[in-house]
Design a protein around this motif. Structure first.
Motif, PDB file in Angstrom:
ATOM      1  N   SER B  80      34.007  71.413  62.101  1.00 59.28           N
ATOM      2  CA  SER B  80      33.522  72.764  61.845  1.00 59.28           C
ATOM      3  C   SER B  80      34.525  73.572  61.027  1.00 59.28           C
ATOM      4  CB  SER B  80      33.266  73.467  63.184  1.00 59.28           C
ATOM      5  OG  SER B  80      34.423  73.415  63.998  1.00 59.28           O
ATOM      6  N   GLY B  81      34.053  74.608  60.329  1.00 55.82           N
ATOM      7  CA  GLY B  81      34.972  75.462  59.570  1.00 55.82           C
ATOM      8  C   GLY B  81      34.268  76.520  58.741  1.00 55.82           C
ATOM      9  N   THR B  83      34.952  79.413  55.303  1.00 55.03           N
ATOM     10  CA  THR B  83      35.711  79.378  54.050  1.00 55.03           C
ATOM     11  C   THR B  83      37.080  80.011  54.242  1.00 55.03           C
ATOM     12  OG1 THR B  83      35.004  81.571  53.321  1.00 55.03           O
ATOM     13  CG2 THR B  83      33.612  79.717  52.684  1.00 55.03           C
ATOM     14  N   ASN B  84      37.156  81.028  55.127  1.00 53.43           N
ATOM     15  CA  ASN B  84      38.380  81.789  55.340  1.00 53.43           C
ATOM     16  C   ASN B  84      38.881  82.450  54.067  1.00 53.43           C
ATOM     17  OD1 ASN B  84      39.063  81.575  58.173  1.00 53.43           O
ATOM     18  ND2 ASN B  84      39.198  79.374  57.790  1.00 53.43           N
ATOM     19  N   THR B 118      26.341  84.479  52.257  1.00 56.05           N
ATOM     20  CA  THR B 118      27.727  84.338  52.731  1.00 56.05           C
ATOM     21  C   THR B 118      27.811  83.168  53.705  1.00 56.05           C
ATOM     22  OG1 THR B 118      27.174  86.006  54.389  1.00 56.05           O
ATOM     23  CG2 THR B 118      28.458  86.735  52.485  1.00 56.05           C
ATOM     24  N   SER B 119      28.978  82.529  53.754  1.00 52.76           N
ATOM     25  CA  SER B 119      29.176  81.379  54.643  1.00 52.76           C
ATOM     26  C   SER B 119      29.464  81.865  56.051  1.00 52.76           C
ATOM     27  CB  SER B 119      30.358  80.542  54.163  1.00 52.76           C
ATOM     28  OG  SER B 119      30.170  80.178  52.818  1.00 52.76           O
ATOM     29  N   SER B 120      28.961  81.119  57.037  1.00 53.42           N
ATOM     30  CA  SER B 120      29.164  81.493  58.430  1.00 53.42           C
ATOM     31  C   SER B 120      30.586  81.157  58.862  1.00 53.42           C
ATOM     32  CB  SER B 120      28.165  80.753  59.308  1.00 53.42           C
ATOM     33  OG  SER B 120      28.376  79.363  59.199  1.00 53.42           O
ATOM     34  N   ALA B 121      30.938  81.567  60.078  1.00 52.14           N
ATOM     35  CA  ALA B 121      32.269  81.288  60.619  1.00 52.14           C
ATOM     36  C   ALA B 121      32.433  79.810  60.925  1.00 52.14           C
ATOM     37  CB  ALA B 121      32.493  82.112  61.886  1.00 52.14           C
ATOM     38  N   SER B 122      31.403  79.214  61.513  1.00 53.50           N
ATOM     39  CA  SER B 122      31.513  77.842  61.991  1.00 53.50           C
ATOM     40  C   SER B 122      31.125  76.820  60.935  1.00 53.50           C
ATOM     41  CB  SER B 122      30.610  77.647  63.216  1.00 53.50           C
ATOM     42  OG  SER B 122      29.261  77.891  62.863  1.00 53.50           O
ATOM     43  N   LEU B 124      28.259  75.994  60.847  1.00 54.25           N
ATOM     44  CA  LEU B 124      27.164  75.349  61.583  1.00 54.25           C
ATOM     45  C   LEU B 124      26.190  76.381  62.123  1.00 54.25           C
ATOM     46  CD1 LEU B 124      29.366  72.870  63.665  1.00 54.25           C
ATOM     47  CD2 LEU B 124      28.039  72.319  61.626  1.00 54.25           C
ATOM     48  N   ASP B 125      26.211  77.584  61.553  1.00 51.38           N
ATOM     49  CA  ASP B 125      25.352  78.652  62.069  1.00 51.38           C
ATOM     50  C   ASP B 125      23.903  78.176  62.099  1.00 51.38           C
ATOM     51  OD1 ASP B 125      24.116  81.010  62.780  1.00 51.38           O
ATOM     52  OD2 ASP B 125      25.344  82.254  61.452  1.00 51.38           O
TER      53      ASP B 125
END
Lengths: 568, 202
Positions: B80-81, B83-84, B118-122, B124-125
């Motif tokens: 999981s990840g 973009t940060n 936008t990319s999610s935090a995980s 895996l949203d």
């Protein structure tokens, strides 16, 4: 917006409603009084003391208390280090994961023993189930118990009447685990499993997606570890992305439970304090100072995040939901901001959104929460003894202003206590500014920085703030898994933990021997609004001003650039 | 120093057994007995094939499916990840800009909901906002031959309300919605990748 504020208010109400009785219960536990669980646990406790040696269970002078703590933590570090290095030879490793390299194992073992839970690795790609359970979960319990024990010892120092002892370390950690951490973790784990957090020793599951692709779903004994990670303000995730992972935090109820668990024991400590010093007003005053600082921080974080990223203003984007980069839809900006504020105020460090992608102003507030020493509720025990340090400094400064010997709870605060308090306080600036400055100029260390521009400095600052403050959250773009950082951050974590604990125990020992003087007309009352305001101001001035120059170059510069429409 | 060794080792051993072995194994036994579905990653099975987990998002790119959010790890559920990326990072601002302009052009939307670009935090949203689902209805109506009104009703039925109507944001689980789509109007997996909707959209 209105519903977000309603979420915050309801959360606060639930937290206080649970923390109040828990504080009372914990006070009874640590004063050796009977509680609901005593019939079951007293025999267990006796058995443990018999095995550990009854003679070791007598009251301890603060030096002996500190020595027990250090020996116990050292033993825990050795064991965890060994497990991480040998996980390929140990059972419960269905994915066949390799041993951790030495520098990463050093960093991880220090991280979990010091209640930091900084993770320079990704859980599902690095750790076997054995390492997660027998290694990390154990340290989640005992490092939390260590923090609780120190805080209870320090409170005893304030409450005691000319005593030589501050309690017994072994008894305090045993009671922390048996009476507080384990029962609440069991409740938490049950709720989390019900809500969809996996709890199995089975291997990762391959699935065929609707479009025919292969997806391997990581799982494992997660629920049991997540319950204690929140309750003990540890924060180390089972999966790489921590509580933003949909299997680590699947539903609104799992999110609410984890949010409450983050601040439950830290908030309860205020009320525990009131009970142990036999004056609830003192505990409520500290709770008020923490609460107000928390609300201010939340307002900044939420306000900045719901405002969104102004770099997108030229695009046809509907940004009413806020800055959603690095956030999960189910939590939205409201619960992501609340979590971020709670996890940095407490030294928890778990995340349900990616702090690295927060707007600079919100990131600044999170950084400040950590840099003031995580005394806004703070870590279990650690937050409260940290705040007592600021209390000592506050009454000292108040005393200077009116020219009287400072007193707290009837005890004179003298040169010795103030010197020790300043010594403990210095661990934060040394770990953050000195170590951070070194990391910012060593070329090999700079490889860890992901983002260009001022945000790069913010990443370094955040990493060393998080390590020294034993927080564990990260601006996760920072690639901390380099030998330079794993080593230096390991040292920062040790400094932030033990260079703080030992002077605090020394203060407790010094105060315990004093006899409280009765309050007189000239006594500065420490339960009124004036004291609350003064305490908050001292926290902000000492914490804030120390770090302001560094913050100006990082988040503040970035915020100004963002508003001006500049990208890097 | 010497007197500290025995209690240190004894307590560490006891706590390791208690909190590191007994506690997680007891929870595993209870979880497997009481919540066998949830304790094993909440898997969904169709026709004997495990097609995913209720809570884990998966990549959808074909026109006949609702699409989820961008993912920094391409929906790799074993790593999981996010973009940060910093809010001022040009890489992020450019990527968001490109996605936004593309979706705006495809859908004719005046404004694209932020979660869809936008990319999610995980990474895996499993969810998108209801607005992001509504925006995709026209494409799916065409690809599946369903009416827009019916699809709108399906989306509405899949909106998960906040807890106590207060906690959380309304969300639509993309996998569950797409499973419902497949039941309502099945598509031949092989034929669809290249037919109708695909060419019309791009």
């Amino acid at each position: 917006m209105a519903t977000d504020i309603l979420q915050f208010l309801l959360y606060a109400a639930i937290l206080v409603a649970l923390a109040w009785p828990l504080g009372r219960y914990m006070a009874r536990v640590f004063q050796g009084e009977r509680t609901l669980l005593s019939p079951v646990l007293v025999p267990v406790e006796r058995g443990i003391y018999a095995v550990a040696g009854k003679s070791a269970m007598q009251d301890q002078h603060w030096t002996r208390y500190a020595l027990s703590l250090l020996v116990f933590n050292l033993a825990g570090w050795l064991l965890l280090n060994a497990i991480l290095r040998l996980q390929h030879l140990l059972p419960w490793n269905p994915e066949g994961l390799a041993p951790m390299p030495p520098d990463l194992a050093f960093n991880t073992a220090v991280s979990f023993v010091t209640n930091t839970n900084w993770q320079a690795y990704g859980g599902e790609t690095t750790l076997s189930y054995f390492s997660q359970m027998v290694g990390l979960t154990v340290q989640n319990f005992v490092s939390a118990a260590t923090g609780i024990a120190v805080a209870v010892a320090v409170i005893r120092g304030f409450a005691a009447h000319s005593a030589k002892s501050v309690g017994n370390f072994w008894v305090d950690i045993t009671r922390s685990i048996l009476y507080v951490l384990l029962p609440l973790s069991i409740i938490g784990a049950l709720v989390l499993m019900w809500q969809g957090v996996p709890q199995t020793l089975g291997a990762y599951v391959p699935v065929t997606t609707l479009e025919g692709a292969q997806q391997l779903i990581a799982q494992g004994p997660a629920a049991s570890q997540i319950a204690i990670k929140q309750l003990g303000t540890n924060g180390g995730g089972f999966f790489n992305v921590n509580s933003s992972h949909p299997l680590e935090n699947p539903t609104q109820l799992s999110n609410l439970l984890q949010l409450v668990y983050i601040l439950l024991i830290p908030a309860a400590f205020c009320f525990l304090f009131g009970h142990m010093v036999k004056d609830q007003r003192q505990g409520i005053a500290i709770f008020a100072a923490m609460g107000i600082l928390f609300v201010v921080g939340l307002a900044v974080v939420y306000g900045a995040e719901i405002d969104g990223n102004t770099s997108y203003d030229v695009l046809p984007i509907d940004q009413t939901a806020g800055n959603m980069e690095g956030k999960e839809v189910r939590f939205g900006t409201g619960l992501s901001a609340l979590w971020a504020e709670a996890t940095t105020a407490a030294s928890n460090g778990s995340v349900n959104s990616m702090h690295d992608s927060f707007t600079p102003l919100a990131g600044l507030a999170l950084l400040l929460n950590i840099q003031v020493g995580e005394v806004i509720f703070g870590g279990v025990g650690a937050g409260f003894y940290g705040m007592l340090l600021f209390v000592v400094l506050t009454v000292f400064l108040a005393g200077l202003m009116v020219g009287r010997t400072p007193e707290y709870l009837g005890k004179k605060i003298e040169a010795k206590e103030v010197k020790l308090a300043v010594l403990a306080f210095l661990s934060m600036p040394v770990g953050i500014l000195v170590f951070g400055a070194v990391a910012a100029v060593v070329p090999s260390a700079l490889a860890a920085v992901q983002d260009p521009g001022p945000h790069g400095l913010s990443e370094i600052l955040y990493a060393y703030s998080s390590a020294t403050g034993n927080n564990g959250s990260a601006f996760a773009g920072f690639g901390a898994n380099l030998p330079f950082h794993t080593t230096l951050q390991g040292i920062a974590m040790l400094l932030g933990r033990y260079a703080f604990i030992v002077p605090m125990l020394a203060i407790a020992g010094a105060l315990a021997t004093k006899t409280p003087a009765p309050a007189s007309a000239g006594t500065f009352p420490t339960h009124g609004p004036l004291f609350v305001v003064l305490l908050m101001v001292i926290v902000l001035i000492l914490g804030g001003l120390t770090f302001f120059p560094a913050l100006a170059l990082g988040p503040i510069a970035e915020q100004v650039a963002m508003i001006a429409g500049q990208t890097f | 120093m010497h007197s500290q060794i025995r209690p240190a080792i004894a307590l560490l051993a006891i706590m390791t057994v208690l909190t590191g072995v007994a506690y997680p194994l007891a929870m595993t036994a209870v979880g497997q007995a009481l919540f066998p579905h949830q304790a094993n990653a909440s898997l969904i099975t169709r026709n004997g094939v495990v097609v995913g987990s209720e809570y884990v998002g998966q990549a959808f790119t074909r026109p006949e499916y609702f699409h989820g959010r961008p993912s920094a790890v391409d929906y790799d559920a074993a790593s999981s990840g996010g973009t940060n990326l910093a809010p001022t990072n040009r890489e992020l601002v450019d990527a968001v800009g490109e996605r936004t302009r593309q979706i705006a052009a495809e859908t004719g939307a005046g404004r694209v909901p932020i979660d869809l670009v936008t990319s999610s935090a995980s990474g895996l949203d499993p969810d998108i906002s209801p607005e992001s689902a509504y925006l995709q209805i026209a494409r799916i109506a065409e690809a599946r031959g369903l009416s827009a009104e019916e699809l709108r009703r399906m989306v509405d039925a899949h909106v998960e309300a906040p807890l106590f109507r207060i906690f959380g944001a309304p969300a639509v689980n993309v996998l569950k919605l797409n499973l419902a789509l497949n039941e309502r109007a099945p598509v031949e997996t092989d034929a669809t990748g290249s037919m109708d909707g695909a060419s019309a959209e791009q």
